[in-house]
Scaffold this active site. Structure first.
Site, mmCIF file in Angstrom:
data_model
loop_
_atom_site.group_PDB
_atom_site.id
_atom_site.type_symbol
_atom_site.label_atom_id
_atom_site.label_comp_id
_atom_site.label_asym_id
_atom_site.label_seq_id
_atom_site.Cartn_x
_atom_site.Cartn_y
_atom_site.Cartn_z
ATOM 1 N N ASP A 92 9.879 83.327 18.374
ATOM 2 C CA ASP A 92 9.009 84.363 17.840
ATOM 3 C C ASP A 92 9.784 84.962 16.675
ATOM 4 O OD1 ASP A 92 7.742 86.752 17.206
ATOM 5 O OD2 ASP A 92 7.297 87.262 19.290
ATOM 6 N N VAL A 93 9.278 84.801 15.457
ATOM 7 C CA VAL A 93 10.063 85.185 14.283
ATOM 8 C C VAL A 93 10.343 86.678 14.221
ATOM 9 C CG1 VAL A 93 9.287 83.205 12.919
ATOM 10 C CG2 VAL A 93 8.015 85.377 12.792
ATOM 11 N N SER A 108 2.105 82.843 -0.713
ATOM 12 C CA SER A 108 0.670 82.733 -0.924
ATOM 13 C C SER A 108 0.382 83.069 -2.381
ATOM 14 C CB SER A 108 -0.070 83.716 -0.012
ATOM 15 O OG SER A 108 -1.437 83.849 -0.360
ATOM 16 N N TYR A 122 -1.880 92.017 3.699
ATOM 17 C CA TYR A 122 -1.389 90.655 3.481
ATOM 18 C C TYR A 122 -0.655 90.541 2.146
ATOM 19 C CZ TYR A 122 -1.543 85.517 3.575
ATOM 20 O OH TYR A 122 -1.207 84.197 3.592
ATOM 21 N N LYS A 165 3.246 89.536 1.302
ATOM 22 C CA LYS A 165 3.562 88.361 0.493
ATOM 23 C C LYS A 165 4.239 88.732 -0.823
ATOM 24 C CE LYS A 165 2.029 85.096 3.240
ATOM 25 N NZ LYS A 165 2.964 84.126 3.850
#
Length: 287
Positions: free
Chosen positions: A58-59, A137, A150, A154
């Site tokens: 699990d990062v 992304s 998000y 990113k």
């Protein structure tokens, strides 16, 4: 076959793009440490292979990251390529996203790759070689409505990687940040996308339209993740891999549009921007 057999660690290898990356690396003859929160799902997705090790990761857990890297080194003797792939998507207007959702987005998508990279870098420094690949992304260079959480994560990934690159380059460690456009991964499935609750009437109509768009886009993205995975294998075999790889024709078009917009913004107020230094007389010390 690759010119040199390498050991890869891949996060988020139980679903979506991570599965394709792991399969491409295995097919190229590399050793692969395929990780995920559910190792059974990773094993089911990839099957059995002599050069495959499945590890729980699990990062968001630095302990998991340390344990997975150690397992890979114990099995294969080192780590040559890290692919930070695991991510999530919290969609919604900023005012409707809860602080907890924003925290989870940044913890998974930005802090997560940092946790794993921090565990890998001592190995790569000792080897004086390695390659850190982080999947960002097109949202890493172009924000969008309904994407504040998000894009924030990113943009953070891109800034972190751009700053990390000169720090570790003297040790022979390459860095590549990947900015994909729309690829037919599992990012937009119910397992990976979480929507902000619709709580503010002023956003109601646009919220419904955005929700319909993103749910309708799932499974219809134009990019082929298997081709992207193969492109990453190609990049990692280059003597001088690129720092930035913009993946997909849609991402290239968006990048070019954003570059033109930035140029226009620079030029629009160039004179004012250039007039902000101390005047010589003001800057001179008193006699």
């Amino acid at each position: 076959m690759p010119t040199e057999k390498k050991t890869w660690i891949i996060t988020g290898a139980g679903r979506g793009l991570g599965v394709d990356i792991a399969k491409a690396a295995l097919a190229a003859g590399h050793n692969v440490v395929a990780t995920g929160r559910n190792p059974d799902a990773v094993a089911e997705a990839l099957g059995g292979a002599e050069n495959l090790l499945v590890a729980k990761l699990d990062v968001t857990s630095s302990d998991d990251a340390t344990a997975a890297v150690k397992a890979g080194v114990d099995r294969f003797g080192g780590v040559d390529v890290l692919v930070n792939n695991a991510a999530s998507f919290y969609a919604g207007f900023f005012e409707e996203l809860t602080p907890e959702q924003m925290d989870r987005q940044i913890t998974t998508t930005l802090i997560g790759p940092m946790n794993v990279t921090r565990a890998v870098l001592p190995i790569m420094r000792e080897q004086r070689s390695g390659h850190v690949v982080t999947i960002s992304s097109s949202a890493g260079f172009a924000g969008f409505e309904y994407g504040t959480a998000y894009a924030a994560s990113k943009f953070g990934v891109d800034g972190w990687m751009e700053s990390l690159a000169p720090e570790i380059e003297p040790f022979g460690i390459h860095t590549t940040v990947v900015n994909p456009g729309f690829f037919r991964t599992e990012l937009l499935t119910k397992e990976s996308t979480n929507y902000a609750p619709a709580t503010i009437e002023d956003y109601a109509e646009r919220n419904a339209a955005q929700r319909e768009f993103w749910e309708g886009m799932n499974g219809k993205q134009g990019g082929d993740p298997a081709k992207l995975a193969q492109a990453l294998v190609t990049i990692t075999e280059l003597e001088q891999p690129p720092f930035r790889f913009i993946a997909g024709a849609d991402a290239i078009a968006q990048a070019e549009e954003k570059l033109a917009e930035r140029r226009q913004q620079i030029d629009a107020h160039r004179e004012l921007s250039s007039s902000l230094a101390f005047d010589d007389a003001d800057a001179a010390p008193e006699a």
